[in-house]
Write a protein that holds these residues in place. Structure first.
Motif, PDB file in Angstrom:
ATOM      1  N   LEU A  35       0.813  -1.224   0.000  1.00 34.65           N
ATOM      2  CA  LEU A  35       0.000   0.000   0.000  1.00 34.65           C
ATOM      3  C   LEU A  35       0.845   1.272   0.000  1.00 34.65           C
ATOM      4  O   LEU A  35       0.326   2.373  -0.175  1.00 34.65           O
ATOM      5  CB  LEU A  35      -0.996  -0.017   1.160  1.00 34.65           C
ATOM      6  N   LEU A  36       2.160   1.110   0.168  1.00 36.06           N
ATOM      7  CA  LEU A  36       3.033   2.263  -0.037  1.00 36.06           C
ATOM      8  C   LEU A  36       2.954   2.725  -1.486  1.00 36.06           C
ATOM      9  O   LEU A  36       3.243   3.869  -1.802  1.00 36.06           O
ATOM     10  CB  LEU A  36       4.489   1.912   0.294  1.00 36.06           C
ATOM     11  N   GLU A  37       2.560   1.804  -2.356  1.00 35.86           N
ATOM     12  CA  GLU A  37       2.477   2.126  -3.791  1.00 35.86           C
ATOM     13  C   GLU A  37       1.042   2.377  -4.232  1.00 35.86           C
ATOM     14  O   GLU A  37       0.747   2.276  -5.427  1.00 35.86           O
ATOM     15  CB  GLU A  37       2.999   0.950  -4.626  1.00 35.86           C
TER      16      GLU A  37
ATOM     17  N   GLY B  40       1.354   9.171   5.848  1.00 36.40           N
ATOM     18  CA  GLY B  40       0.657   8.309   4.886  1.00 36.40           C
ATOM     19  C   GLY B  40       1.488   7.116   4.441  1.00 36.40           C
ATOM     20  O   GLY B  40       1.173   6.463   3.461  1.00 36.40           O
ATOM     21  N   GLN B  41       2.553   6.819   5.171  1.00 40.63           N
ATOM     22  CA  GLN B  41       3.499   5.775   4.752  1.00 40.63           C
ATOM     23  C   GLN B  41       3.817   4.778   5.863  1.00 40.63           C
ATOM     24  O   GLN B  41       4.808   4.068   5.778  1.00 40.63           O
ATOM     25  CB  GLN B  41       4.837   6.428   4.348  1.00 40.63           C
ATOM     26  N   SER B  58      -3.579   3.220  10.287  1.00 38.84           N
ATOM     27  CA  SER B  58      -4.771   3.162   9.433  1.00 38.84           C
ATOM     28  C   SER B  58      -4.521   3.725   8.034  1.00 38.84           C
ATOM     29  O   SER B  58      -5.370   3.602   7.164  1.00 38.84           O
ATOM     30  CB  SER B  58      -5.935   3.898  10.097  1.00 38.84           C
ATOM     31  N   CYS B  59      -3.337   4.307   7.812  1.00 38.21           N
ATOM     32  CA  CYS B  59      -3.035   4.788   6.463  1.00 38.21           C
ATOM     33  C   CYS B  59      -2.581   3.661   5.556  1.00 38.21           C
ATOM     34  O   CYS B  59      -2.532   3.820   4.352  1.00 38.21           O
ATOM     35  CB  CYS B  59      -1.962   5.879   6.501  1.00 38.21           C
ATOM     36  N   LEU B  60      -2.223   2.504   6.140  1.00 41.06           N
ATOM     37  CA  LEU B  60      -1.763   1.381   5.322  1.00 41.06           C
ATOM     38  C   LEU B  60      -2.761   0.231   5.349  1.00 41.06           C
ATOM     39  O   LEU B  60      -2.376  -0.936   5.242  1.00 41.06           O
ATOM     40  CB  LEU B  60      -0.386   0.891   5.786  1.00 41.06           C
ATOM     41  N   ILE B  61      -4.028   0.557   5.519  1.00 44.51           N
ATOM     42  CA  ILE B  61      -5.064  -0.472   5.526  1.00 44.51           C
ATOM     43  C   ILE B  61      -6.176  -0.016   4.596  1.00 44.51           C
ATOM     44  O   ILE B  61      -6.575   1.154   4.627  1.00 44.51           O
ATOM     45  CB  ILE B  61      -5.596  -0.674   6.958  1.00 44.51           C
ATOM     46  N   LEU B  62      -6.638  -0.927   3.757  1.00 42.72           N
ATOM     47  CA  LEU B  62      -7.790  -0.607   2.911  1.00 42.72           C
ATOM     48  C   LEU B  62      -9.061  -1.079   3.611  1.00 42.72           C
ATOM     49  O   LEU B  62      -9.046  -2.059   4.350  1.00 42.72           O
ATOM     50  CB  LEU B  62      -7.674  -1.311   1.554  1.00 42.72           C
ATOM     51  N   VAL B  63     -10.154  -0.403   3.339  1.00 43.39           N
ATOM     52  CA  VAL B  63     -11.398  -0.776   4.020  1.00 43.39           C
ATOM     53  C   VAL B  63     -11.823  -2.209   3.682  1.00 43.39           C
ATOM     54  O   VAL B  63     -12.468  -2.870   4.494  1.00 43.39           O
ATOM     55  CB  VAL B  63     -12.554   0.205   3.719  1.00 43.39           C
TER      56      VAL B  63
END
Ligand code: FES
Ligand code: FES
Lengths: 286, 156
Positions: A35-37, B40-41, B58-63
């Motif tokens: 998800l960094l990308e 965001g990383q 929570s910035c590295l998780i998709l719903v």
């Protein structure tokens, strides 16, 4: 920006079908690397296969001389697991050094191998222990050495990693993981090292040494010169300077002329020193 | 995509693009503004929330990944009354300056107390190593969390 197509299959066979049918597919496990990308993935119109609804890939089992770890086990669970601490202590140690608590709570061992970032902390120990992985695709299952997988990533692009198999550490073995980074915690390795040595219990002679260095090239680098130097010697016969020279030469060979070469050839000796101390603690014979 | 989860002790169902990040869902759909975005990383921890008992960014998780999960943010701790003790000791020890890192720190500390009721300073330091603070130099935060752990009384 176009949106990403995200599939959330509930069964492995659906994952395999998607991997087979779709173009530009990426597997989403923990997401801490992928998800960094996110922006790039969206721009390229990628398709994600989110594994969060797949059950049965989160187990840790000892089977005879091997540990089997489901690919979706997180680094927190590996680091905390007593069986792994006993039979693959270097993997437990390396897992405790991956990112922060928050990252370790999400990042999976399968994802770490699949993504194989050059500085991934689990890779040198898996390589040194001769670990294998189980991969699946629409055509069937295969078990392949991690080392082979990393060197043939294109071949395995449309495969799903389901498990990691690690030969257990025997009583006559010494495992080691070390890492040098800019900060004490939560830092990407500037260089890391995984080792498994096998010695003869009667006289402490090293009969086999596997040493891998990470963060030097795209995949782990086997420190063959160092392995050669160690093999056949007792711990008390090792000469620091010659051991360090072999480590430095490995770095020099891997990244000749790179700006980080002078730094890394010194840093590696720090790790080498830690490893020697471990050998002396564990493997000395009077 | 329809997603079901429990947020701060309430059942929720949302119909949303599955590639939405959890941080955006929490801030934009639920107005939970304690959840901050810094980098965001996955580096700064400002967006830390607790999912199924564990601190995560929570910035590295998709719903799409949160179906069936139990999620807590600082607003949930406020509702349950737990936030009081964090406020009391963060204030007492001068652990808040600009405050941007504070919600993330609170959630990391709360998750640590789920796992370890009596953490020592080193364990606290490790638990918040993924939360960056530009202001305090961390020691005051560690003091505050130490005091909170001593007062105790957290359920799991
Ligand atoms: S915003 Fe998520 S870790 Fe920085
Ligand atoms: S109080 Fe300002 S970042 Fe921590």
């Amino acid at each position: 920006m176009s949106e990403l197509k995200v599939y959330t299959p509930g069964e492995v066979k659906e994952v395999l079908k998607l991997l087979h049918d779709k173009e530009k597919v990426r597997i989403l496990a923990g997401g801490t690397d992928l998800l960094l990308e996110l922006i790039k993935l969206k721009r390229e119109g990628c398709v994600l296969i989110d594994l969060s609804r797949i059950e049965g890939l989160e187990y840790i089992e000892k089977k005879d001389e091997e540990l089997e770890i489901g690919s979706l086990v997180t680094f927190t669970d590996i680091h905390d697991n007593p069986v792994i601490n006993k039979y693959a202590p270097a993997l437990a140690a390396a897992s405790g050094q991956v990112g922060s608590v928050q990252i370790r709570n999400r990042a999976t061992i399968g994802g770490n191998i699949a993504h194989a970032s050059p500085a991934a902390d689990s890779l040198p120990v898996l390589l040194a222990a001769g670990a294998r992985i189980k991969v699946l695709n629409a055509a069937g299952a295969e078990t392949v050495l991690v080392e082979e997988f990393l060197h043939n990533k294109d071949k395995y692009r449309n495969h799903l990693i389901t498990a990691i198999l690690i030969p257990v550490k025997g009583d006559n073995m010494i495992d080691f993981f070390g890492k040098v980074a800019y900060r004490r915690d939560v830092a990407t390795a500037r260089i890391n090292m995984g080792v498994r040595t096998v010695y003869q219990p009667e006289n402490g002679k090293i009969i086999k040494a596997s040493i891998f260095l990470g963060a030097l090239s795209k995949t782990g680098v086997r420190a063959d010169l160092v392995e050669e130097y160690l093999t056949g010697k007792r711990v008390d016969e090792l000469e620091r300077e010659r051991f360090f020279a072999a480590l430095r030469e490995t770095v020099d060979k891997s990244i000749p002329g790179r700006y980080s070469q002078p730094y890394k050839r010194r840093a590696i000796c720090g790790l080498g020193d830690d490893f020697l101390q471990e050998l002396q603690r564990e493997g000395s014979y009077e | 995509m329809k997603i079901n989860f429990i947020l701060n002790d309430e059942e929720k169902t949302v119909d949303i693009q599955p590639d939405t990040r959890l941080v955006d869902l929490l801030r934009e759909r639920f107005n939970l503004l304690s959840v901050k975005e810094g980098c965001g990383q996955g580096e700064c921890g400002a967006c830390t929330v607790i999912i199924d008992g564990k601190a995560v960014t929570s910035c590295l998780i998709l719903v799409s990944q949160i179906e069936g999960s139990i999620i807590w943010t600082v607003e949930g701790l406020e509702k349950s009354g737990e936030l009081e003790i964090f406020k009391k000791y963060f204030k007492k020890h001068g652990a808040v300056q600009c405050g941007y890192c504070t919600p993330g720190m609170v959630m990391s500390a709360r998750a640590l107390l789920n796992k370890n009721k009596h953490p020592d300073r080193e364990e606290i330091r490790k638990a918040i190593a993924g939360n960056l603070c530009r202001c305090t130099g961390y020691n005051n935060i560690i003091d505050a969390i130490t005091a909170i752990a001593e007062e105790g009384g957290f359920g799991v």
